[in-house]
Scaffold this active site. Structure first.
Site, PDB file in Angstrom:
ATOM      1  N   PRO A  16     -41.253 -89.714 -15.668  1.00 51.67           N
ATOM      2  CA  PRO A  16     -40.894 -90.313 -16.955  1.00 51.67           C
ATOM      3  C   PRO A  16     -39.626 -91.134 -16.783  1.00 51.67           C
ATOM      4  O   PRO A  16     -38.603 -90.637 -16.317  1.00 51.67           O
ATOM      5  CB  PRO A  16     -40.650 -89.085 -17.843  1.00 51.67           C
ATOM      6  CG  PRO A  16     -40.209 -88.010 -16.884  1.00 51.67           C
ATOM      7  CD  PRO A  16     -40.943 -88.273 -15.604  1.00 51.67           C
ATOM      8  N   GLN A  70     -42.149 -85.612 -23.027  1.00 56.12           N
ATOM      9  CA  GLN A  70     -40.883 -85.032 -22.568  1.00 56.12           C
ATOM     10  C   GLN A  70     -39.850 -85.097 -23.689  1.00 56.12           C
ATOM     11  O   GLN A  70     -39.635 -86.156 -24.279  1.00 56.12           O
ATOM     12  CB  GLN A  70     -40.348 -85.768 -21.344  1.00 56.12           C
ATOM     13  CG  GLN A  70     -39.103 -85.084 -20.766  1.00 56.12           C
ATOM     14  CD  GLN A  70     -38.458 -85.874 -19.641  1.00 56.12           C
ATOM     15  OE1 GLN A  70     -37.796 -86.875 -19.893  1.00 56.12           O
ATOM     16  NE2 GLN A  70     -38.638 -85.416 -18.403  1.00 56.12           N
ATOM     17  N   CYS A 100     -31.849 -85.956 -16.786  1.00 54.32           N
ATOM     18  CA  CYS A 100     -31.307 -87.295 -16.996  1.00 54.32           C
ATOM     19  C   CYS A 100     -29.803 -87.312 -16.734  1.00 54.32           C
ATOM     20  O   CYS A 100     -29.057 -86.511 -17.317  1.00 54.32           O
ATOM     21  CB  CYS A 100     -31.587 -87.771 -18.421  1.00 54.32           C
ATOM     22  SG  CYS A 100     -30.961 -89.435 -18.729  1.00 54.32           S
ATOM     23  N   LYS A 139     -37.965 -80.415 -16.044  1.00 55.61           N
ATOM     24  CA  LYS A 139     -37.496 -81.329 -15.000  1.00 55.61           C
ATOM     25  C   LYS A 139     -35.983 -81.199 -14.903  1.00 55.61           C
ATOM     26  O   LYS A 139     -35.282 -81.292 -15.914  1.00 55.61           O
ATOM     27  CB  LYS A 139     -37.890 -82.771 -15.292  1.00 55.61           C
ATOM     28  CG  LYS A 139     -37.601 -83.729 -14.137  1.00 55.61           C
ATOM     29  CD  LYS A 139     -38.161 -85.124 -14.424  1.00 55.61           C
ATOM     30  CE  LYS A 139     -38.091 -86.018 -13.184  1.00 55.61           C
ATOM     31  NZ  LYS A 139     -36.715 -86.378 -12.804  1.00 55.61           N
ATOM     32  N   GLY A 201     -37.613 -87.721  -5.937  1.00 57.24           N
ATOM     33  CA  GLY A 201     -36.473 -88.332  -5.282  1.00 57.24           C
ATOM     34  C   GLY A 201     -36.824 -88.982  -3.955  1.00 57.24           C
ATOM     35  O   GLY A 201     -37.253 -88.302  -3.027  1.00 57.24           O
ATOM     36  N   ASP A 202     -36.658 -90.287  -3.882  1.00 51.34           N
ATOM     37  CA  ASP A 202     -36.856 -91.060  -2.647  1.00 51.34           C
ATOM     38  C   ASP A 202     -38.291 -91.027  -2.123  1.00 51.34           C
ATOM     39  O   ASP A 202     -38.504 -91.205  -0.919  1.00 51.34           O
ATOM     40  CB  ASP A 202     -35.897 -90.593  -1.543  1.00 51.34           C
ATOM     41  CG  ASP A 202     -34.441 -90.929  -1.863  1.00 51.34           C
ATOM     42  OD1 ASP A 202     -34.202 -91.630  -2.854  1.00 51.34           O
ATOM     43  OD2 ASP A 202     -33.553 -90.477  -1.114  1.00 51.34           O
ATOM     44  N   GLY A 224     -40.861 -92.110  -8.930  1.00 49.30           N
ATOM     45  CA  GLY A 224     -40.146 -92.761 -10.011  1.00 49.30           C
ATOM     46  C   GLY A 224     -39.953 -94.240  -9.766  1.00 49.30           C
ATOM     47  O   GLY A 224     -40.856 -95.045  -9.941  1.00 49.30           O
TER      48      GLY A 224
END
Length: 328
Positions: A16, A70, A100, A139, A201-202, A224
């Site tokens: 998201p 979310q 976030c 998350k 992540g990555d 993402g």
């Protein structure tokens, strides 16, 4: 990768991303092969539900087999009410945002700021789980900063309160999106709980996604920023997971087709807010075109156009002129 009774056919999730992963883009990513997509975060406050920005985030795509909304907030009761609102709106699962890193969000003790307050975070999960009949997921990040990584402890607490899946971004809040993701904490989280854990992540390439699935005890990978203007990453990953070869980067015709499909889906039925909706699409244009010669310059011209039909014509003309695309 299972949430409740839902089993994703591909263990890859679209993250998201506020203002980016709109319903149209989520649909395209699912068509490309994403096993699950999660809606943009939406504030839990009741007073904000009818605002132009939030209203669209509460709506679910009727073609989504497992819509996830979310929610973001800092008050357990308010978050519980928001979860009930999401369930009534048609969500099949509700995701709690403890990840976030934005200053505006953390300044209100929301998002990843709540990792500093384990009791409050746990109370939020408890309240949301008790408020709805659909699965609740979370998350989060590895922690607030390098000295305060508490994802393992929080994971156990969230599981005990009834969370059905956890997604862990391998960065602290202090890192935001800088540096590189750290996966050892994600590994420890996955080894410490019995519910599915998704790593985030990555995950920048299909090959990296496969590497993470092979080397970490996780149920799936969340993509993402690498998906921005690049839904093909899901098709390429799906091909590799099926034992095939990587079909590679899309050609110009494929980029044109998907950009125009996204534009049409994004602006469909937006007569009352046509200009607002079209302007909210602008952020996607440079992402799609950055892979093409002359794309950056073209994008700067396209984002000034305030009519969807005119933009469609301009895009088609640019591709036809620069890439000799035949429309016979």
């Amino acid at each position: 990768m299972q949430i409740g009774t839902f089993v994703a056919d591909v263990p890859v999730v679209l993250a998201p991303m506020a203002g980016v992963t709109d319903a149209a883009f989520r649909r395209i990513c699912r068509e490309m092969g994403a096993g699950l997509t999660v809606g943009e975060m939406v504030a839990s406050e009741e007073r904000l539900r009818d605002t132009r920005k939030s209203a669209g985030r509460w709506r679910v795509d009727p073609d989504d087999p497992f819509p996830v909304i979310q929610i973001l907030g800092a008050d357990p009761s308010e978050m519980a009410d928001a979860a009930q609102y999401a369930e009534a709106a048609g969500a099949k699962a509700v995701d709690i945002n403890f990840g976030c890193p934005a200053r505006m969000v953390c300044g209100k003790a929301c998002g990843s700021a709540l990792m500093q307050y384990p009791e409050t975070a746990t109370a939020i999960v408890r309240a949301v789980v008790q408020a709805v009949d659909i699965p609740v997921t979370v998350k989060m990040r590895t922690g607030w900063d390098e000295a305060h990584k508490n994802a393992v402890e929080l994971a156990a607490a969230f599981e005990a309160e009834g969370a059905r899946m956890l997604t862990v971004h391998g960065r602290t809040r202090a890192q935001r999106f800088t540096g590189t993701a750290e996966y050892e904490t994600v590994r420890r989280v996955a080894q410490s709980v019995r519910i599915p854990v998704i790593v985030n992540g990555d995950a920048e390439t299909p090959q990296k996604v496969l590497h993470l699935l092979k080397t970490l005890p996780v149920a799936g990978v969340m993509i993402g920023r690498a998906a921005l203007g690049n839904p093909w990453i899901f098709a390429r990953t799906k091909a590799l997971l099926a034992g095939g070869s990587d079909p590679g980067e899309p050609d110009a015709k494929a980029v044109e087709d998907v950009l125009l499909q996204h534009l049409a889906l994004h602006t469909a039925g937006a007569a009352d807010n046509a200009l607002f909706v079209l302007r909210s699409f602008r952020k996607h244009i440079p992402q799609y075109l950055k892979r093409l010669a002359g794309g950056a310059e073209a994008a700067r011209a396209f984002v000034r156009i305030d009519d969807a039909a005119e933009l469609t014509r301009a895009v088609k003309n640019w591709f036809e002129t620069n890439f000799s695309i035949c429309r016979a």
